[in-house]
Design a protein around this motif. Sequence first.
Motif, short mmCIF file in Angstrom:
data_model
loop_
_atom_site.label_atom_id
_atom_site.label_comp_id
_atom_site.label_asym_id
_atom_site.label_seq_id
_atom_site.Cartn_x
_atom_site.Cartn_y
_atom_site.Cartn_z
N GLN A 32 -5.60 -4.03 1.85
CA GLN A 32 -4.69 -3.54 0.80
C GLN A 32 -3.82 -4.71 0.35
O GLN A 32 -3.03 -5.23 1.13
N HIS A 33 -3.94 -5.09 -0.91
CA HIS A 33 -3.27 -6.30 -1.40
C HIS A 33 -1.98 -6.01 -2.14
O HIS A 33 -1.39 -6.93 -2.74
N THR A 34 -1.51 -4.78 -2.11
CA THR A 34 -0.22 -4.42 -2.67
C THR A 34 0.55 -3.62 -1.63
O THR A 34 -0.06 -2.96 -0.77
N PRO A 35 1.89 -3.65 -1.66
CA PRO A 35 2.68 -2.92 -0.66
C PRO A 35 2.44 -1.41 -0.75
O PRO A 35 2.34 -0.86 -1.84
N THR A 36 2.34 -0.78 0.40
CA THR A 36 2.12 0.67 0.44
C THR A 36 3.17 1.41 1.26
O THR A 36 3.19 2.63 1.26
N ASP A 37 4.06 0.67 1.94
CA ASP A 37 5.08 1.31 2.77
C ASP A 37 6.14 1.98 1.91
O ASP A 37 6.56 1.43 0.88
N ALA A 38 6.61 3.14 2.34
CA ALA A 38 7.68 3.83 1.62
C ALA A 38 8.98 3.03 1.70
O ALA A 38 9.75 2.99 0.74
N THR A 39 9.21 2.39 2.84
CA THR A 39 10.40 1.54 3.01
C THR A 39 10.05 0.12 2.60
O THR A 39 9.07 -0.44 3.10
N PRO A 40 10.82 -0.50 1.71
CA PRO A 40 10.49 -1.87 1.29
C PRO A 40 10.57 -2.84 2.45
O PRO A 40 11.46 -2.77 3.30
N ARG A 41 9.60 -3.75 2.49
CA ARG A 41 9.54 -4.76 3.53
C ARG A 41 9.34 -6.13 2.90
O ARG A 41 8.71 -6.25 1.85
N ALA A 99 -10.72 2.04 7.60
CA ALA A 99 -9.27 2.06 7.86
C ALA A 99 -8.57 1.09 6.92
O ALA A 99 -8.89 -0.11 6.92
N PRO A 100 -7.65 1.55 6.11
CA PRO A 100 -6.90 0.64 5.24
C PRO A 100 -5.90 -0.18 6.06
O PRO A 100 -5.24 0.36 6.96
N MET A 101 -5.81 -1.48 5.77
CA MET A 101 -4.90 -2.36 6.49
C MET A 101 -4.17 -3.26 5.50
O MET A 101 -4.77 -3.80 4.57
N ASP A 102 -2.86 -3.42 5.71
CA ASP A 102 -2.04 -4.24 4.82
C ASP A 102 -2.49 -5.70 4.84
O ASP A 102 -2.58 -6.33 5.89
#
Length: 312
Positions: free
Chosen positions: A264-273, A197-200
């Motif tokens: 996951q060491h880079t942002p992956t969300d479609a909406t910037p956070r 499972a990928p996790m931020d």
Amino acid sequence: MRAGERFTVALIGASGLLGRAIAGELASALGAKDWRVVQTARGRADARRVKLDLLDHDAVRAFLRELAPDAIVVAAAERRPDVCENDPALARALNVDALSVIAAEARMLGAWVLSISTDYVFDGAAPPYFPDATPAPLNAYGQSKLDGERALLASDPAACVLRLPLLYGPFTDWNESAVTSLTPAIVRSADPANPPAPMDAWATRYPTLTCDVAAVIRGMLEHHAKGATISGITHWSGDEPMTKFDIARRIARVLNVDAKLVAQHTPTDATPRPRDCHLDSGRLETLGIGRRTAFDIAIAGLLANYPDVPDQ
């Protein structure tokens, strides 16, 4: 409030994750003979809650004028960043326009308003953030909440905004919080037949228990009831920094599952956070208001009450 009368609180949004915790705290901690709490909900109204749609401004005005509360706690909002990004008009209707209506009525009635806001009013580039820090939201959700703050305080400078970070607490659905929503994927990953499972692991969060926030709000209401009203911007936050990857590992440990997690060491969300919006809670702490429960203790207690973790 005149001598001999009960202190009346209107709790707007009492059926949500935070609203339920506030309702429970006020019911258990405040003297029934001195306090009256009237709860509202839009979609989950029942015998305990008055049905109230914040988009119906006439209904909001009528409710508040009939109740004439001493204080109004606004825990209702559109809080899903992706929904706000895709439907900014809805975000504004709930997070700004409805709050403006409540603020105008409250000022006319002489009621104190405590509105819940978010750490997402900041861009996360220079933590920790004090209440007077300059906001710079990265997404429509943060902007709508900031606009709501400004509308409230412009209408009534005696009102109060309480900014909060990532919340978790007793839940009715795994997806009610971004903390508990990780659980199904964690459990699935422990099955050898399933992929990891990928996790931020990029954004630092400060998960904060809703029951603790409810205790903070009770303390703020008690201050107001005694004539020591807290106005302007306030913050409350948990003090344990962790990424969602860290949170997932702690949940896996509590569940005693051998989860396969990928950071996951880079942002992956479609909406910037924002990356790190740590809120400084010193203003309330100085007033003797605050409570924090260690994350490991809190999450273990929550998951113990929900033994049927979904594996689909």
